[in-house]
Scaffold this motif. Sequence first.
Motif, PDB file in Angstrom:
ATOM      1  N   PRO A 654       1.499  15.216 -16.562  1.00 24.34           N
ATOM      2  CA  PRO A 654       0.820  15.613 -15.359  1.00 24.34           C
ATOM      3  C   PRO A 654       0.364  14.317 -14.496  1.00 24.34           C
ATOM      4  CG  PRO A 654       0.091  17.041 -17.016  1.00 24.34           C
ATOM      5  CD  PRO A 654       0.750  15.841 -17.525  1.00 24.34           C
ATOM      6  N   ALA A 655      -0.123  13.466 -15.161  1.00 24.33           N
ATOM      7  CA  ALA A 655      -0.397  11.911 -14.446  1.00 24.33           C
ATOM      8  C   ALA A 655       0.373  11.330 -13.956  1.00 24.33           C
ATOM      9  CB  ALA A 655      -1.617  11.223 -15.547  1.00 24.33           C
ATOM     10  N   ILE A 656       1.625  11.314 -14.432  1.00 22.00           N
ATOM     11  CA  ILE A 656       2.609  10.471 -14.243  1.00 22.00           C
ATOM     12  C   ILE A 656       3.735  11.403 -13.007  1.00 22.00           C
ATOM     13  CG2 ILE A 656       4.796   9.481 -14.996  1.00 22.00           C
ATOM     14  CD1 ILE A 656       3.342   8.821 -17.709  1.00 22.00           C
ATOM     15  N   LEU A 657       3.896  12.522 -13.296  1.00 21.45           N
ATOM     16  CA  LEU A 657       4.883  13.050 -12.544  1.00 21.45           C
ATOM     17  C   LEU A 657       4.402  14.034 -11.479  1.00 21.45           C
ATOM     18  CD1 LEU A 657       7.161  14.313 -15.533  1.00 21.45           C
ATOM     19  CD2 LEU A 657       7.510  12.231 -14.025  1.00 21.45           C
ATOM     20  N   GLN A 658       3.450  14.577 -11.690  1.00 26.22           N
ATOM     21  CA  GLN A 658       2.788  15.586 -10.517  1.00 26.22           C
ATOM     22  C   GLN A 658       2.460  14.833  -9.216  1.00 26.22           C
ATOM     23  OE1 GLN A 658      -0.214  18.235 -11.916  1.00 26.22           O
ATOM     24  NE2 GLN A 658      -1.140  18.538 -10.170  1.00 26.22           N
ATOM     25  N   PRO A 659       2.168  13.612  -9.168  1.00 25.19           N
ATOM     26  CA  PRO A 659       1.760  12.897  -8.012  1.00 25.19           C
ATOM     27  C   PRO A 659       3.321  12.755  -7.176  1.00 25.19           C
ATOM     28  CG  PRO A 659       0.569  12.009  -9.493  1.00 25.19           C
ATOM     29  CD  PRO A 659       1.337  12.926 -10.244  1.00 25.19           C
ATOM     30  N   LEU A 660       4.352  12.605  -8.083  1.00 20.58           N
ATOM     31  CA  LEU A 660       5.667  12.376  -7.403  1.00 20.58           C
ATOM     32  C   LEU A 660       6.342  13.674  -6.969  1.00 20.58           C
ATOM     33  CD1 LEU A 660       7.103  10.053 -10.383  1.00 20.58           C
ATOM     34  CD2 LEU A 660       6.034   9.459  -8.123  1.00 20.58           C
ATOM     35  N   GLY A 661       5.489  14.891  -7.324  1.00 15.09           N
ATOM     36  CA  GLY A 661       6.337  16.162  -6.790  1.00 15.09           C
ATOM     37  C   GLY A 661       7.511  16.469  -7.748  1.00 15.09           C
ATOM     38  N   LEU A 662       7.619  16.030  -9.137  1.00 11.56           N
ATOM     39  CA  LEU A 662       8.598  16.279  -9.911  1.00 11.56           C
ATOM     40  C   LEU A 662       8.187  17.429 -10.756  1.00 11.56           C
ATOM     41  CD1 LEU A 662       9.956  12.579 -10.703  1.00 11.56           C
ATOM     42  CD2 LEU A 662      10.799  14.415  -9.001  1.00 11.56           C
ATOM     43  N   ALA A 663       9.190  18.254 -11.286  1.00  9.77           N
ATOM     44  CA  ALA A 663       8.505  19.257 -12.315  1.00  9.77           C
ATOM     45  C   ALA A 663       9.179  18.919 -13.769  1.00  9.77           C
ATOM     46  CB  ALA A 663       9.644  20.462 -11.874  1.00  9.77           C
ATOM     47  N   TRP A 664       8.667  19.160 -14.644  1.00  8.61           N
ATOM     48  CA  TRP A 664       8.767  18.765 -16.042  1.00  8.61           C
ATOM     49  C   TRP A 664       8.851  19.883 -16.985  1.00  8.61           C
ATOM     50  CZ3 TRP A 664       4.353  17.808 -13.531  1.00  8.61           C
ATOM     51  CH2 TRP A 664       3.562  18.032 -14.198  1.00  8.61           C
ATOM     52  N   ARG A 665       8.948  19.821 -18.286  1.00  6.81           N
ATOM     53  CA  ARG A 665       8.916  20.572 -19.295  1.00  6.81           C
ATOM     54  C   ARG A 665       8.358  19.948 -20.610  1.00  6.81           C
ATOM     55  NH1 ARG A 665      14.338  21.535 -18.195  1.00  6.81           N
ATOM     56  NH2 ARG A 665      15.889  20.547 -19.687  1.00  6.81           N
ATOM     57  N   CYS A 666       7.760  20.318 -21.462  1.00  3.75           N
ATOM     58  CA  CYS A 666       7.283  19.878 -22.640  1.00  3.75           C
ATOM     59  C   CYS A 666       7.861  20.781 -23.997  1.00  3.75           C
ATOM     60  CB  CYS A 666       5.843  19.819 -22.700  1.00  3.75           C
ATOM     61  SG  CYS A 666       4.983  18.767 -21.529  1.00  3.75           S
ATOM     62  N   ASP A 667       8.473  20.014 -24.771  1.00  2.00           N
ATOM     63  CA  ASP A 667       8.789  20.811 -26.009  1.00  2.00           C
ATOM     64  C   ASP A 667       8.607  19.923 -27.239  1.00  2.00           C
ATOM     65  OD1 ASP A 667      11.012  19.041 -25.941  1.00  2.00           O
ATOM     66  OD2 ASP A 667      12.221  20.349 -24.708  1.00  2.00           O
ATOM     67  N   SER A 668       9.227  20.382 -28.244  1.00  2.00           N
ATOM     68  CA  SER A 668       8.873  19.422 -29.525  1.00  2.00           C
ATOM     69  C   SER A 668       9.539  18.107 -29.476  1.00  2.00           C
ATOM     70  CB  SER A 668       9.431  20.214 -30.815  1.00  2.00           C
ATOM     71  OG  SER A 668      10.936  20.694 -30.614  1.00  2.00           O
ATOM     72  N   ASP A 669      10.409  17.684 -28.315  1.00  3.99           N
ATOM     73  CA  ASP A 669      11.153  16.313 -28.543  1.00  3.99           C
ATOM     74  C   ASP A 669      10.476  15.572 -27.282  1.00  3.99           C
ATOM     75  OD1 ASP A 669      13.050  16.906 -30.058  1.00  3.99           O
ATOM     76  OD2 ASP A 669      14.183  17.826 -28.470  1.00  3.99           O
ATOM     77  N   GLY A 670       9.256  16.347 -26.594  1.00  4.14           N
ATOM     78  CA  GLY A 670       8.575  15.532 -25.805  1.00  4.14           C
ATOM     79  C   GLY A 670       8.650  16.003 -24.456  1.00  4.14           C
ATOM     80  N   VAL A 671       9.104  15.100 -23.432  1.00  3.97           N
ATOM     81  CA  VAL A 671       8.919  15.430 -21.830  1.00  3.97           C
ATOM     82  C   VAL A 671      10.403  15.489 -21.461  1.00  3.97           C
ATOM     83  CG1 VAL A 671       8.353  13.321 -21.289  1.00  3.97           C
ATOM     84  CG2 VAL A 671       7.896  15.142 -19.647  1.00  3.97           C
ATOM     85  N   SER A 672      10.921  16.152 -20.545  1.00  7.16           N
ATOM     86  CA  SER A 672      12.203  16.195 -19.891  1.00  7.16           C
ATOM     87  C   SER A 672      11.903  16.638 -18.480  1.00  7.16           C
ATOM     88  CB  SER A 672      13.241  16.949 -20.688  1.00  7.16           C
ATOM     89  OG  SER A 672      12.898  18.387 -20.626  1.00  7.16           O
ATOM     90  N   LEU A 673      12.710  15.820 -17.503  1.00  4.72           N
ATOM     91  CA  LEU A 673      12.835  16.325 -16.099  1.00  4.72           C
ATOM     92  C   LEU A 673      13.368  17.577 -15.920  1.00  4.72           C
ATOM     93  CD1 LEU A 673      12.931  12.884 -14.559  1.00  4.72           C
ATOM     94  CD2 LEU A 673      10.950  13.763 -15.091  1.00  4.72           C
ATOM     95  N   ALA A 674      12.601  18.539 -15.097  1.00  2.27           N
ATOM     96  CA  ALA A 674      13.434  19.627 -14.917  1.00  2.27           C
ATOM     97  C   ALA A 674      14.365  19.563 -13.617  1.00  2.27           C
ATOM     98  CB  ALA A 674      12.275  20.732 -14.472  1.00  2.27           C
ATOM     99  N   GLU A 675      15.641  20.085 -13.794  1.00  2.36           N
ATOM    100  CA  GLU A 675      16.614  19.998 -12.801  1.00  2.36           C
ATOM    101  C   GLU A 675      16.378  20.913 -11.563  1.00  2.36           C
ATOM    102  OE1 GLU A 675      20.443  20.930 -14.546  1.00  2.36           O
ATOM    103  OE2 GLU A 675      20.206  19.190 -16.027  1.00  2.36           O
TER     104      GLU A 675
END
Length: 675
Positions: A654-675
């Motif tokens: 949230p602190a890194i990606l939300q200000p950029l307006g980027l979507a992401w998802r969290c899973d057991s591997d960490g974080v990945s940018l949503a397409e």
Amino acid sequence: MRRAAAGLVALLVGACGAPELAPTVDARPQGPPGSDDLREPPLASPCPGSDEAFVFRALRLIEGRRPRGVAELRVLADLVADLDAAGLPGRELVARGLTRGDRYREAWTGGLLDLLRVPRLGATADRGCYARPGPLADTATLAGWIRVHDPADAPPAQLSGWTMADLLGSALALDDLSPLLRAHLLVRGARPVGGNNVAPADLERARRVFVGRGFEAAFLGRRLECVACHDGGGATVLDSPDPALDRTWPIVQDHERKVYGPPARADEGSAYGAFRFAGIYDRGARPWGSSSECPRVALDPAARGDDPLAEGDAYLGGPRPEGASAVELERSLARGFDRLRAGGLAAADGDDPEVALAAMIAVHLADAAWREASGRPLTMAHGQPRNPVQRAALRELSERLVASGFSLRELLVAVATHPLLDLAEPTSCAAPLPALLDPFAATNDHGDAIRREDPWRLIDAAALAMQWPALPRWPLPYGWVDAPLVRSLGAFIDESEPGHRSLDVVALLAWEAAVGAGVDPRWLAGVEPRPDLVDRLLARAADDPAATVLDLAIAVEDQLLQERSLLDPDPAARAAQRAAVAALLDAPLDAPVAAALEADADALEAGLRRFAGALLQTPQFVLAGLPPADADGPLPRLLLAEATPAALCEAHAPAILQPLGLAWRCDSDGVSLAE
């Protein structure tokens, strides 16, 4: 542990390599962008490090801590790579995201106390005004109001009664250090040295010198006795028209002359005359409507009376009339900050002494941030860079600070992502570095960045990693719970005990006594012990029937050092390390944890604490500038809930990606940018 030893060997061997001259550039002063003056070439790392090494350094600089295991290094490094792949500056965005967290505010609240040299003990300490923040510290409102008002202005009712502790937090929230600097300049002078059986004029002179020297150290990075020979111009024995022989590379030409006046005026009576005490403090008004815990100041010259030490006009950031004080200096500084923001660092190349004063403070702040990251300043004791590479780096950082409106966040991002701090581990690259860390050498080695960790960062790193209550920056009224540790490690206490960064036997013994047992040292008085890292890992292992003692040892090493010596791919090295750890634990590593707990739970816990205490004393933990090697393979079997890749994603994304307006998802591997 082997890698740290290799790194220190590299430090010694690198010094024996063939010397190469540092790159030379045009000897003329740098002009502003677009001017005809030649500028130094872009700085680049001769040995770029990995994204994991960058994350390790950024967490240390920005949040004052080590990573939560290899998992955090991987999650943030993968995010850097994903952002880069999307055409965005991954490292810069991750570093900026780290500055938005609570841990950044905690770390740099303490860091600014040290940078501003706020005394913690003795008669010059001011606990009432500096030590106890209230709700005003949580928002930018107070600092924003002070930024645009004079000390004589009355604040709105909701801002009345603030303290310097409130303003420090508010300045971090506003992300502008200038209101804090202005107020600290005015308030700090209320507690100078005292004296008995001293003539009033002599005591006043001693007080002005005391406060003036503290101002130089905290604000300017200069020493009055150096100014006569090192005035930022080109007339000293260290200057030469030949760049290869030139040993003074000022950021601003004639900088000291603009701030201190002509060399003939640069004496204690002139420079420190602006710090009058008698008739100024403990009377008059409360600056900006501050708290009754903070000093009164005679803002109106009519309320001061005669100057008891009339020694003629003073000069500091411009001429000061007889009887002037820090009140007038603060107003000059406010004007200088405003004009510097409007014109950029290049404005200091003009003849305005108030702008020059503000610029000298900006350069000193940039140098201090670099020193926090690298362990070495970009200047010599007289305040000037020694070579063109140091000047290029320092000017770049100073320009960034000024252009950002004195933003600590942007300064730290610039330092964290600086190419000349982007270094692979010493054993992986033999390319020489420019003479940036040790300017007396022709070239530098990676080992020049290795040093004893700063006192408070070392203490905080241990407390955070072991999950112990931290040692507070402000002591109890009569000292810290472990005052010998604070003094032995070289923390700043007051002007008479400014601290040190040496690695000596006394410091190592004090550190061993504090953490060597792996038991909570009870640094925070009155707080009952709580489950720490060892307790929680034991509880986690007890819930996993397949967990072994080896899994516990791997988890402890992962959390404290982010290393995997127990999984070394070299069979001989792995076997030797496991044998040493098994002896330290006094337990077979292949034993199931459930069986070991049933046989003797206290013995297993004691062994794990011995292991943790030993790791806290290793070079990898005690030294800074040595990131761990990138770790391959699966993560440790035993991870605490907050140290899993999914939890780390939820903490950082949230602190890194939300200000950029980027979507992401969290899973057991960490974080990945949503397409």
